[in-house]
Design a protein around this motif. Structure first.
Motif, PDB file in Angstrom:
ATOM      1  N   TYR A 142       0.841  -1.198   0.000  1.00  0.00           N
ATOM      2  CA  TYR A 142       0.000   0.000   0.000  1.00  0.00           C
ATOM      3  C   TYR A 142       0.876   1.249   0.000  1.00  0.00           C
ATOM      4  CZ  TYR A 142       0.659  -0.466   5.138  1.00  0.00           C
ATOM      5  OH  TYR A 142       1.180  -0.615   6.400  1.00  0.00           O
ATOM      6  N   GLN A 188       1.583  10.852   4.205  1.00  0.00           N
ATOM      7  CA  GLN A 188       2.018  10.978   5.595  1.00  0.00           C
ATOM      8  C   GLN A 188       2.191  12.453   5.929  1.00  0.00           C
ATOM      9  OE1 GLN A 188       5.576   8.363   5.426  1.00  0.00           O
ATOM     10  NE2 GLN A 188       4.338   6.838   6.483  1.00  0.00           N
ATOM     11  N   LEU A 247       4.498   2.239   0.644  1.00  0.00           N
ATOM     12  CA  LEU A 247       4.857   1.951   2.038  1.00  0.00           C
ATOM     13  C   LEU A 247       4.721   0.434   2.246  1.00  0.00           C
ATOM     14  CD1 LEU A 247       2.875   4.914   3.605  1.00  0.00           C
ATOM     15  CD2 LEU A 247       5.364   4.714   3.513  1.00  0.00           C
ATOM     16  N   GLY A 248       3.510  -0.026   2.469  1.00  0.00           N
ATOM     17  CA  GLY A 248       3.269  -1.465   2.601  1.00  0.00           C
ATOM     18  C   GLY A 248       3.487  -1.988   4.007  1.00  0.00           C
ATOM     19  N   ASP A 249       3.081  -3.232   4.224  1.00  0.00           N
ATOM     20  CA  ASP A 249       3.273  -3.877   5.532  1.00  0.00           C
ATOM     21  C   ASP A 249       4.755  -4.125   5.743  1.00  0.00           C
ATOM     22  OD1 ASP A 249       0.552  -4.102   6.256  1.00  0.00           O
ATOM     23  OD2 ASP A 249       0.325  -5.995   5.161  1.00  0.00           O
ATOM     24  N   GLY A 250       5.383  -3.250   6.501  1.00  0.00           N
ATOM     25  CA  GLY A 250       6.829  -3.374   6.704  1.00  0.00           C
ATOM     26  C   GLY A 250       7.165  -4.316   7.843  1.00  0.00           C
ATOM     27  N   ARG A 251       6.196  -4.554   8.696  1.00  0.00           N
ATOM     28  CA  ARG A 251       6.448  -5.495   9.797  1.00  0.00           C
ATOM     29  C   ARG A 251       5.182  -6.238  10.182  1.00  0.00           C
ATOM     30  NH1 ARG A 251       7.065  -1.821  15.108  1.00  0.00           N
ATOM     31  NH2 ARG A 251       5.729  -0.113  14.473  1.00  0.00           N
ATOM     32  N   SER A 309       9.799  -3.335   4.227  1.00  0.00           N
ATOM     33  CA  SER A 309      10.420  -2.854   5.472  1.00  0.00           C
ATOM     34  C   SER A 309      11.340  -1.663   5.241  1.00  0.00           C
ATOM     35  CB  SER A 309      11.215  -3.974   6.152  1.00  0.00           C
ATOM     36  OG  SER A 309      10.370  -5.044   6.459  1.00  0.00           O
ATOM     37  N   ARG A 310      11.597  -1.366   4.002  1.00  0.00           N
ATOM     38  CA  ARG A 310      12.535  -0.287   3.666  1.00  0.00           C
ATOM     39  C   ARG A 310      13.841  -0.452   4.468  1.00  0.00           C
ATOM     40  NH1 ARG A 310       8.585   4.520   4.471  1.00  0.00           N
ATOM     41  NH2 ARG A 310       7.611   3.021   5.871  1.00  0.00           N
ATOM     42  N   ALA A 340      14.075  -0.471   7.751  1.00  0.00           N
ATOM     43  CA  ALA A 340      13.806  -0.871   9.134  1.00  0.00           C
ATOM     44  C   ALA A 340      13.864  -2.402   9.296  1.00  0.00           C
ATOM     45  CB  ALA A 340      12.461  -0.328   9.563  1.00  0.00           C
ATOM     46  N   ASP A 341      13.689  -2.863  10.538  1.00  0.00           N
ATOM     47  CA  ASP A 341      13.984  -4.272  10.838  1.00  0.00           C
ATOM     48  C   ASP A 341      12.771  -5.206  10.842  1.00  0.00           C
ATOM     49  OD1 ASP A 341      12.713  -3.357  13.078  1.00  0.00           O
ATOM     50  OD2 ASP A 341      14.406  -3.626  14.443  1.00  0.00           O
ATOM     51  N   GLY A 342      11.574  -4.644  10.684  1.00  0.00           N
ATOM     52  CA  GLY A 342      10.388  -5.502  10.674  1.00  0.00           C
ATOM     53  C   GLY A 342       9.970  -5.985  12.051  1.00  0.00           C
ATOM     54  N   ARG A 343      10.634  -5.485  13.070  1.00  0.00           N
ATOM     55  CA  ARG A 343      10.346  -5.943  14.433  1.00  0.00           C
ATOM     56  C   ARG A 343       9.556  -4.897  15.221  1.00  0.00           C
ATOM     57  NH1 ARG A 343      10.462 -11.219  14.314  1.00  0.00           N
ATOM     58  NH2 ARG A 343      12.443 -12.082  13.633  1.00  0.00           N
ATOM     59  N   ARG A 365      16.343   0.367  19.359  1.00  0.00           N
ATOM     60  CA  ARG A 365      15.494   1.509  19.031  1.00  0.00           C
ATOM     61  C   ARG A 365      16.062   2.806  19.592  1.00  0.00           C
ATOM     62  NH1 ARG A 365      13.681  -1.303  15.929  1.00  0.00           N
ATOM     63  NH2 ARG A 365      11.558  -1.984  15.508  1.00  0.00           N
ATOM     64  N   ASN A 380      -2.987   4.690   7.539  1.00  0.00           N
ATOM     65  CA  ASN A 380      -3.491   4.241   8.838  1.00  0.00           C
ATOM     66  C   ASN A 380      -5.000   4.437   8.953  1.00  0.00           C
ATOM     67  OD1 ASN A 380      -0.934   3.499   9.642  1.00  0.00           O
ATOM     68  ND2 ASN A 380      -0.512   5.412  10.695  1.00  0.00           N
ATOM     69  N   ASP A 388      -3.816   0.492  13.574  1.00  0.00           N
ATOM     70  CA  ASP A 388      -2.417   0.894  13.770  1.00  0.00           C
ATOM     71  C   ASP A 388      -2.239   1.795  14.983  1.00  0.00           C
ATOM     72  OD1 ASP A 388      -1.686  -0.638  11.685  1.00  0.00           O
ATOM     73  OD2 ASP A 388      -0.654   0.925  10.554  1.00  0.00           O
TER      74      ASP A 388
HETATM   75  P1  AMP Z   1       3.308   3.529  10.961  1.00  0.00           P
HETATM   76  O1  AMP Z   1       3.663   4.958  11.131  1.00  0.00           O
HETATM   77  O2  AMP Z   1       3.619   2.650  12.140  1.00  0.00           O
HETATM   78  O3  AMP Z   1       1.922   3.320  10.483  1.00  0.00           O
HETATM   79  O4  AMP Z   1       4.289   2.950   9.827  1.00  0.00           O
HETATM   80  C1  AMP Z   1       4.476   3.536   8.566  1.00  0.00           C
HETATM   81  C2  AMP Z   1       5.200   2.583   7.662  1.00  0.00           C
HETATM   82  O5  AMP Z   1       6.458   2.215   8.201  1.00  0.00           O
HETATM   83  C3  AMP Z   1       4.467   1.267   7.393  1.00  0.00           C
HETATM   84  O6  AMP Z   1       4.726   0.914   6.057  1.00  0.00           O
HETATM   85  C4  AMP Z   1       5.131   0.332   8.358  1.00  0.00           C
HETATM   86  O7  AMP Z   1       5.005  -1.007   7.956  1.00  0.00           O
HETATM   87  C5  AMP Z   1       6.569   0.807   8.322  1.00  0.00           C
HETATM   88  N1  AMP Z   1       7.291   0.460   9.550  1.00  0.00           N
HETATM   89  C6  AMP Z   1       7.170   1.025  10.775  1.00  0.00           C
HETATM   90  N2  AMP Z   1       8.017   0.450  11.656  1.00  0.00           N
HETATM   91  C7  AMP Z   1       8.690  -0.508  10.980  1.00  0.00           C
HETATM   92  C8  AMP Z   1       9.696  -1.455  11.338  1.00  0.00           C
HETATM   93  N3  AMP Z   1      10.209  -1.543  12.566  1.00  0.00           N
HETATM   94  N4  AMP Z   1      10.155  -2.284  10.375  1.00  0.00           N
HETATM   95  C9  AMP Z   1       9.671  -2.214   9.119  1.00  0.00           C
HETATM   96  N5  AMP Z   1       8.731  -1.354   8.722  1.00  0.00           N
HETATM   97  C10 AMP Z   1       8.244  -0.502   9.630  1.00  0.00           C
END
Ligand code: AMP
Ligand code: MG
Length: 518
Positions: A88, A92, A100-104, A132-133, A135-138, A176, A270, A279
């Protein structure tokens, strides 16, 4: 009841749409597809910390044994699951952010409940995906506890929301930089299994629209309608559907205003297309009533997502959704007209809701002024919102002297009122008492209405903060207590928590303001 590991999962989303089925987790753009296959990355030692008994009961899911906890930690994917991350996009803080997409977040599959309803089971924090771009997905325990408890608390408050079934710790530390100041530290990692009929967001529609993939867009809209809005049929169904999304979003905003919930990150990625709260990040309840309060440190310069601005931000976000689906219409006129129904719809629902909060039999034209005065007075004297409305329920009919009025609401004040504020309050209360006398319903009926509209227990950030600190030390007493209290937010059964935010919490990070770091 069925075991998580023995279920025959359905995978309708991945069956219906083109996806990237390579399973490659390398970060990348994925044009042409609506999802990518993403298997959770196993963790060292998944341990079940919390389980939502009532939700599990409703879904017909057996409490997991040690074997099934592996599923909740992302260490086991059963043969009928098809784990994927959705693709997705989003706006922002008002700016187009692209893919963006489901990063984690990883959806494991669909669970059909005994009542025939279908739920997507999704792990949040289960490791990297193509989205995840950098970031770590965690996810850390802190943010996972917040999502787990608050999504359930919102459900029990009667606010539309995604739900949370389980919370596991991973046995792995996660790095973090909580304050974005270069002081990164390790925190315990955790994973929440959240469930919802769908996690589709406005951003899921913005993505194919931005890529000019009109076939994908149309297919996604048609599928969403057929699956989640089956009552909508006929020639104009896309327009009718959009109108209903507008309605549901307006209703959701009214509900947030009713309980004093501030989401904190109302980006279009979101915003649920089912009108659910989705979210949970740097959210907060309003303690001292302030329309400009934002809990998100990242939002501080502009306060775009402040409490009082949420309804208009939702309208702006709906505008983004309208733009996204515009290619499915010959012209934009009808779509714009549908979008423009938001203002009236919101106002109507808002006034009805305020009528309930105030115990009015019905909201008359003259009441609009009273409600405006109330909002203005609250914004000036900034009492604790929750406590103020609770005290309003107990207001004696004949309380008149200024000092008596001030005394009555004393418990809700964060600061001593000055003379002007005292007079303002007295004037408001006098007008309110006059109005209440005109009610055609009994006092009992009015109070009943108020009791249902005004929560007495809210999950305040400082309480969450304390519960999280305890959990990080391996204790769960407060956590369990909050888990019980949140199930009964309108009663007096948990009055040990019926108190203002304490002084020490006003400036402490995590108790009033939060960063997005999670
Ligand atoms: P959010 O602001 O939490 O809604 O996140 C915005 C975007 O960043 C979404 O695409 C999330 O999946 C991605 N994202 C946030 N935190 C992480 C993370 N730790 N690892 C990977 N992707 C993340
Ligand atoms: Mg998000």
């Amino acid at each position: 009841m069925q075991k998580l590991s023995e279920k025959e999962y359905k995978n309708e989303f991945v069956t219906a749409f083109d996806g990237d089925d390579s399973g490659d987790l390398k970060p990348r753009q994925t044009p042409g597809v609506l999802y990518s296959k993403a298997t959770p990355t196993p963790v060292k030692d998944p341990k079940l910390v919390a389980w939502s008994e009532e939700l599990a009961e409703e879904l017909g899911i057996e409490k997991p044994d040690e074997h099934d906890v592996k599923i909740l930690g992302g260490n086991l994917v059963t043969p009928t699951m098809y784990p994927y991350a959705a693709c997705y996009a989003g706006h922002q803080f008002g700016n187009w952010a692209g893919q963006l997409g489901d990063g984690r977040a990883i959806t494991l599959g669909e669970w059909e409940a005994p009542d025939g309803n279908s739920w997507e089971l999704q792990l949040k924090g289960a490791g990297p995906t193509p989205y995840s771009r950098r970031a770590d997905g965690r996810a850390v325990l802190r943010s996972s506890v917040r999502e787990y408890l608050m999504s359930e608390a919102m459900y029990y408050l009667g606010v539309p929301t995604t739900r949370a079934l389980s919370l596991v710790t991973t046995g792995e530390p996660v790095l973090r930089d909580m304050f974005y100041n270069g002081n990164a530290a390790y925190e315990p990692g955790a994973i929440v299994m959240r469930v919802s009929p769908s996690f589709l967001r406005f951003g899921n529609f913005e993505m194919p629209a931005a890529r000019k993939e009109t076939d994908n867009l149309k297919k996604l809209v048609d599928w969403t309608i057929a699956r989640y809005y089956p009552h909508i049929q006929g020639e104009d169904k896309v327009l009718t559907w959009f109108k209903e999304v507008v309605e549901r979003t307006a209703s959701l905003m009214v509900e947030w205003q009713r309980v004093g919930f501030v989401h904190g990150v109302m980006n279009t990625d979101n915003m649920s297309v089912l009108g659910l709260t989705i979210d949970y990040g740097p959210y907060s309840f309003v303690d001292d009533y302030d329309p400009y309060f934002t809990p998100n440190t990242t939002d501080l310069p502009g306060r775009r997502y402040a409490f009082g601005r949420q309804p208009s931000v939702a309208y702006w976000n709906l505008g983004c959704l309208a733009s996204a689906i515009a290619p499915l219409f010959p012209g934009t006129e009808e779509l714009v007209a549908a979008l423009e129904t938001y203002g009236d719809s919101y106002s109507r629902k808002y006034l009805a809701m305020m009528g309930n909060k105030l115990g009015l039999d019905k909201v008359k034209a003259e009441d609009v002024q009273l409600i405006k005065n109330l909002e203005e007075t609250l914004a000036t004297i900034k009492p604790d919102m929750t406590i103020f409305y609770q005290l309003l329920m107990d207001l004696p009919a004949e309380l008149a002297a200024e000092q008596d009025v001030v005394n009555h609401f004393q418990e809700s004040f964060y600061e001593e009122l000055n003379q002007e504020e005292r007079e303002k309050l007295q004037k408001l209360i006098k007008a309110y008492q006059e109005r209440i006398k005109q009610n055609t319903c009994t006092r009992e009926e009015a109070v009943k209405r108020m009791r249902q509209a005004n929560p007495r227990f809210i999950l305040r950030n400082y309480l969450l903060h304390q519960a999280i600190e305890e959990l990080e030390r391996g204790e769960n007493q407060l956590f369990l207590k909050l888990q019980e209290a949140m199930k009964d937010p309108y009663s007096r059964n948990f009055d040990e928590f019926f108190a203002k935010r304490p002084d020490w919490a006003s400036k402490k990070a995590g108790c009033s303001m939060l960063s997005c770091s999670s």
